[in-house]
Motif scaffolding. Structure first.
Motif, short mmCIF file in Angstrom:
data_model
loop_
_atom_site.label_atom_id
_atom_site.label_comp_id
_atom_site.label_asym_id
_atom_site.label_seq_id
_atom_site.Cartn_x
_atom_site.Cartn_y
_atom_site.Cartn_z
N GLU A 1 0.85 -1.19 0.00
CA GLU A 1 0.00 0.00 0.00
C GLU A 1 0.89 1.24 0.00
N ILE A 2 0.60 2.18 -0.92
CA ILE A 2 1.36 3.42 -0.98
C ILE A 2 0.41 4.60 -1.14
N LYS A 3 0.91 5.80 -0.85
CA LYS A 3 0.14 7.00 -1.19
C LYS A 3 0.07 7.08 -2.71
N ASP A 4 -1.09 7.47 -3.21
CA ASP A 4 -1.36 7.34 -4.65
C ASP A 4 -0.86 8.57 -5.41
N ASN A 5 0.48 8.62 -5.64
CA ASN A 5 1.05 9.71 -6.43
C ASN A 5 2.35 9.24 -7.08
N ARG A 6 2.87 10.04 -8.00
CA ARG A 6 4.05 9.64 -8.79
C ARG A 6 5.28 9.42 -7.91
N ASP A 7 5.48 10.28 -6.92
CA ASP A 7 6.68 10.17 -6.09
C ASP A 7 6.70 8.87 -5.31
N GLU A 8 5.55 8.52 -4.71
CA GLU A 8 5.49 7.29 -3.92
C GLU A 8 5.61 6.06 -4.81
N THR B 1 -5.35 15.05 -15.25
CA THR B 1 -5.66 16.46 -15.55
C THR B 1 -7.05 16.62 -16.19
N ASN B 2 -7.64 15.48 -16.61
CA ASN B 2 -8.97 15.50 -17.23
C ASN B 2 -10.03 15.57 -16.12
N LYS B 3 -10.71 16.68 -15.99
CA LYS B 3 -11.64 16.88 -14.88
C LYS B 3 -12.85 15.97 -14.95
N THR B 4 -13.13 15.39 -16.10
CA THR B 4 -14.28 14.49 -16.22
C THR B 4 -13.91 13.03 -15.92
N ALA B 5 -12.63 12.75 -15.76
CA ALA B 5 -12.18 11.37 -15.52
C ALA B 5 -12.07 11.09 -14.03
N TRP B 6 -12.22 9.81 -13.66
CA TRP B 6 -12.09 9.46 -12.23
C TRP B 6 -10.69 9.75 -11.72
N GLN B 7 -9.69 9.68 -12.62
CA GLN B 7 -8.30 9.91 -12.19
C GLN B 7 -8.09 11.31 -11.63
N TYR B 8 -8.93 12.26 -12.03
CA TYR B 8 -8.81 13.63 -11.51
C TYR B 8 -8.96 13.65 -9.99
N LYS B 9 -9.74 12.70 -9.46
CA LYS B 9 -9.97 12.63 -8.00
C LYS B 9 -8.66 12.31 -7.27
N LEU B 10 -7.71 11.68 -7.96
CA LEU B 10 -6.43 11.35 -7.32
C LEU B 10 -5.65 12.61 -6.94
N LEU B 11 -5.88 13.69 -7.69
CA LEU B 11 -5.24 14.96 -7.36
C LEU B 11 -5.98 15.67 -6.23
N GLU B 12 -7.31 15.54 -6.24
CA GLU B 12 -8.15 16.24 -5.26
C GLU B 12 -8.12 15.61 -3.88
N LYS B 13 -8.07 14.29 -3.83
CA LYS B 13 -8.27 13.56 -2.59
C LYS B 13 -6.96 12.98 -2.06
#
Length: 583
Positions: A12-19, A78-90
């Protein structure tokens, strides 16, 4: 098996590029060779998850290259309509799951089961996936169940809120109605046939096409219905075409279940209100602008007489007139009231029409009850033919007879304390007075109750009114049997129809008797006015159907238990005959 199958590797990791880069470097530099190989070179399964207020949203996937695939998801963020955008927000986290026996088919099956489980969890509000892709036989398919159990236990150790017990998931009404179940070959053939008929009707501009699916309780009608419904939306999305499907059911609790499924799969957000009651659908759609497909679950609950909220005379006809294709799931043995009663000629007319067009499908394999053929035959003989045979002994399914309601109640309470049979409840024929509007008069007790000699218990949703606001909020959306307080009351056909129990404690009230070697129905002892009242037939004559409808009621109750059936009969002769049959 458990001794041979290795423990899965879960990171389990924090969900971002660095981790993600840190994990990749760690595997390359410090991890043992086997762990490095399994995560970096084998197929893996992964779960992106994040909190939305107090609840979760998830995305479940599988990949042959977890690092490349995860970076592709980050590229979409970066696509605000995609679920992946939530990875930046949350504040998201990522679970990566590997195993030395993972291959493409096995990871697809693990992914599908994870999606199925996650969608059934109350605190998971949305699963951002397309449909699953369940597999048939493959090299390690015999290891799937053991590996999945170890995966789930490993995830649960890390987050008990997101990963509750398997038994809690499997007892949920959403799990049982989910479109993500792996279908039987019979169900797969039926689904393919329905989809082909729908495609043909839409392409040729046809309307008022009927597909008639008939099957008794527990033969998989609801799963087939939800699976086909969801598959049509998924295929339309793949081909970038629009489709307008609606799912209808005339049952309050089942409506709630389907609405939750549509919400969790993102269908409501995308297509609006697509789950409703038949009357609502009829009032909101016209014959001049038909929908593509109307799916009707529990079609035996449709009305064939007008009432205050429905001014027509046949809901099925009105729905067929408003759809290109209507798919009905029907069980004549679950018609419980005169207003739902289908006259033989009217019913046969629809069957014949479907058969003539090769649109009739019969489901006849019992999927709910874990019972052997001898036990199924015993229940069929009792509920359909009025015959009381010797109760067969079975290691798969428990049938027990009790000489007091108190003992039956105590045994069901014991079962309900076991996490593997927590969905065990007492249910009864509708032989005691009840009103959801009025309180009982001239009674010391504040509840409507089932009263048998000196034993008594609240009847039909009476305990809900005593709950605090917090507890009422906690049970919102749960079926009657899933609500914890209902272990303290007795349910009826109207609370349990369409749902399963682990063990069903059935009280056969005074309307079910045993005389001269036969089980008979006495409508005069029933309190179910909707079963006893006269029915005006299409030829203008009036007729009673109480015996038939109460017989259906008994069958609904006695086919609820997945693992067992416990029985108490109020009628002394029937009780003695049942006890004798159990020896």
């Amino acid at each position: 098996m458990s001794g041979k199958v290795a423990t899965p590797i879960i990171r389990e990791i924090k969900d971002n590029r660095d981790e993600l880069k840190t994990l990749e470097d760690e595997l390359l530099s410090t991890a043992d060779a086997k762990t490095q190989d399994i995560i970096m070179n084998y197929p893996t399964v992964y779960i992106h998850n994040w909190k939305n207020t107090d609840d979760f949203e998830v995305y479940v996937g599988e990949s042959n290259n977890i690092f490349r695939r995860t970076r592709e998801h980050y590229d979409e963020s970066t696509n605000k309509t995609a679920w992946q955008y939530k990875l930046l927000e949350k504040d998201a986290s990522l679970f990566i799951i590997g195993h030395e026996h993972f291959n493409k088919s096995l990871t697809l099956d693990i992914e599908n089961r994870l999606m199925h489980y996650m969608m059934s969890i109350d605190r998971v509000k949305e699963v951002h996936n397309d449909r699953g892709n369940p597999q048939s036989k493959y090299y390690t398919s015999d290891e799937f169940e053991e590996i999945f159990r170890k995966v789930w236990r490993g995830l649960r150790k890390r987050n008990k809120d997101l990963f509750p017990t398997e038994s809690a998931i499997k007892d949920s009404a959403i799990y049982k109605a989910s479109p993500l179940h792996k279908l039987t070959p019979e169900q797969e053939r039926a689904r393919d046939q329905i989809i082909a008929k729908v495609a043909s009707a839409i392409n040729k501009g046809k309307t008022k096409q009927l597909i008639f699916i008939e099957g008794e309780a527990g033969t998989g009608k609801t799963v087939l219905n939800s699976s086909t419904f969801y598959e049509l939306y998924c295929r339309a999305e793949e081909h970038k075409v629009k489709i307008n499907c609606h799912l209808l059911v005339n049952h309050d609790e089942q409506i709630t279940v389907y609405e939750q499924i549509a919400d969790k799969l993102g269908l409501t957000k995308e297509y609006g209100k697509i789950v409703s009651k038949p009357t609502t659908f009829i009032n909101n759609h016209s014959e001049s602008d038909p929908v593509d497909v109307a799916f009707i679950d529990e079609a035996h609950l449709l009305l064939t007489q007008g009432k205050q909220s429905y001014r027509g005379s046949n809901q099925l006809k009105d729905i067929i007139d408003r759809a290109r294709v209507t798919v009905v799931m029907f069980d004549e043995n679950q018609i419980l009231t005169t207003e739902q009663y289908w006259e033989a000629k009217a019913l046969e007319q629809y069957r014949k029409k479907a058969k003539k067009n090769n649109n009739y499908i019969l489901l006849d394999k019992q999927l709910r009850m874990h019972a052997d053929p001898a036990t199924i035959d015993w229940i069929d003989s009792f509920t359909k033919k009025g015959e009381l045979k010797k109760i067969p002994k079975s290691s798969k399914y428990s049938v027990k007879v009790f000489d007091s309601p108190k003992q039956l109640d105590l045994e069901i309470r014991k079962k309900a304390k076991d996490k593997n049979s927590a969905l065990s409840r007492v249910i009864a024929t509708y032989d005691w007075e009840y009103s959801s509007i009025h309180k009982p008069e001239k009674r010391l007790k504040k509840y409507w109750e089932v009263l048998i000699d000196g034993w008594h218990k609240p009847w039909n949703r009476e305990l809900e009114s005593d709950l605090s606001k917090k507890d009422k909020k906690a049970i919102k959306g749960l079926s009657w049997a899933e609500q914890p307080q209902t272990i303290g009351e007795v349910g009826s056909t109207f609370t349990i129809q369409g749902f399963d129990l682990n063990y069903a404690g059935v009280i056969l009230g005074p309307s079910v008797k045993y005389r001269n070697g036969k089980i008979i129905i006495d409508p005069s002892c029933s309190k179910n006015r909707k079963a006893k009242q006269n029915r005006t037939l299409s030829n203008g004559t009036s007729k009673k159907f109480g015996e038939t409808l109460i017989q259906h009621e008994v069958r609904v109750l006695m086919t609820r238990g997945v693992d067992g059936l416990y029985i108490y009969a109020c009628d002394k002769e029937l009780r003695e005959a049942l006890i004798d049959a159990s020896k």
